[in-house]
Design an enzyme around this catalytic site. Sequence first.
Site, PDB file in Angstrom:
ATOM      1  N   TRP A 108     -48.074 -53.772  25.725  1.00 59.14           N
ATOM      2  CA  TRP A 108     -48.598 -53.298  27.007  1.00 59.14           C
ATOM      3  C   TRP A 108     -49.002 -54.518  27.832  1.00 59.14           C
ATOM      4  CZ3 TRP A 108     -54.259 -52.035  27.978  1.00 59.14           C
ATOM      5  CH2 TRP A 108     -54.439 -51.391  29.212  1.00 59.14           C
TER       6      TRP A 108
ATOM      7  N   ASP B  66     -54.957 -50.721  18.613  1.00 56.98           N
ATOM      8  CA  ASP B  66     -55.088 -50.053  19.918  1.00 56.98           C
ATOM      9  C   ASP B  66     -54.431 -48.687  19.771  1.00 56.98           C
ATOM     10  OD1 ASP B  66     -55.179 -49.187  22.501  1.00 56.98           O
ATOM     11  OD2 ASP B  66     -54.134 -50.911  23.370  1.00 56.98           O
TER      12      ASP B  66
ATOM     13  N   ALA C 266     -54.001 -45.378  21.718  1.00 57.15           N
ATOM     14  CA  ALA C 266     -54.182 -44.750  23.028  1.00 57.15           C
ATOM     15  C   ALA C 266     -53.468 -43.415  23.154  1.00 57.15           C
ATOM     16  CB  ALA C 266     -53.675 -45.695  24.127  1.00 57.15           C
TER      17      ALA C 266
ATOM     18  N   LYS D  53     -55.201 -40.037  27.581  1.00 57.37           N
ATOM     19  CA  LYS D  53     -53.958 -39.284  27.448  1.00 57.37           C
ATOM     20  C   LYS D  53     -54.169 -37.971  26.717  1.00 57.37           C
ATOM     21  CE  LYS D  53     -52.783 -43.682  28.224  1.00 57.37           C
ATOM     22  NZ  LYS D  53     -53.750 -44.800  28.220  1.00 57.37           N
TER      23      LYS D  53
END
Length: 394
Positions: free
Chosen positions: A127, A208, A210, A243
């Site tokens: 990202w 991470d 997400a 999300k």
Amino acid sequence: MFANLKPQPADKILALVKAFREDPRAEKIDLGVGVYKNAEGTTPVMRAVKTAEKQLWEIESTKSYVGLAGDPAFSDVMIDLVLGDAVERSNVAAAATPGGTGACRQAFELMQMANPDARVFVSNPTWPNHTSILNYLGIEHVPYRYFDADTRGVDFDGMLEDLKGLKAGDLVLLHGCCHNPTGANLNLTQWQIVVDVLNEKGAIPMIDIAYQGFGDGLEEDAAAARLVASCVPECLIAASCSKNFGIYRERTGLLMAVSTETSRQGLNQDTLAFLNRQNFSFPPDHGARLVTMVLQDPDLRADWAKELEDVRLGMLGLREQLAGELKRLSGSDRFGFLAQHRGMFSRLGTTPEMVERLRAEHGIYMVGDSRMNIAGLNAQSVPILAQAIIDVGV
């Protein structure tokens, strides 16, 4: 003072959004922005979140600060959601943050405070905001091979070879599920091998996560984070609610610091609170409050999980439809990787020139590295995209 400011690099995704808006073509398709959209092209408020918000309006009696680390109840429900019973709660320090981005930023600053000489190993690609934050903080980062441009899967041999360059105390940034931007993920056997390498080198993993619930399911998507947390002396986990709860604008995230040394939890917790104080003081609470209410109420939690599963299956269906349509048009299985990827994103694995042709000739907007947001499609636009991909010769 202002005269000394220098222009900053333009955000490529935001520039793509602007270009899409200005495109007059009726059949244009936006696959660039990293936000979930339903078949109607909107990002809906989830049913359970809407219900919790109504309840909160009735019962909330103050807008005063909650605490430097946020509401402990939010930490509890999120630690349970991500880690389950993989580690003891007493081994986890946690602090609420403004979104997953805030959690990543705080994690990098925590590492910098603890070990200024540590490097951060990041997947190639990752990202873009990961490396942007690291550059801003002046933290050295080292890419490790991840995406195989030929198979559109994980270059696991290359990844392991690059991780051999780790030194004790280095941080390794790993995507817990639904890798952004590629959609290609490690399997659990590969995760265990990576854990063994990290323990051998004395490196520290940072997960991470997400997109929990967007890949193979809530529990399945948490499996890697749970494996890592249960097998290493210490790790960091940055979790986002943007999300899977659909609360992007509420900026709701959590940073967890996990240590097998229970005696360190107090210091770790104080340090997370200190970092919050230096950065934004008190974290936002509205989104965290909604998440807490949903996860604590059995009925709301069940409804949320059902809607999230519908979202997941919808994206998986689009993947399968696109892979099938491309197989029909091309007469080959070379696009089968699209059905194997998970989450919102896939990397098509083509050149920036081909991406530009897709935009110029067909009104297909995706990031220059060919990352596309599967959630930007619907059943009607999939055939249009497939034909465009074949027409430009991807």
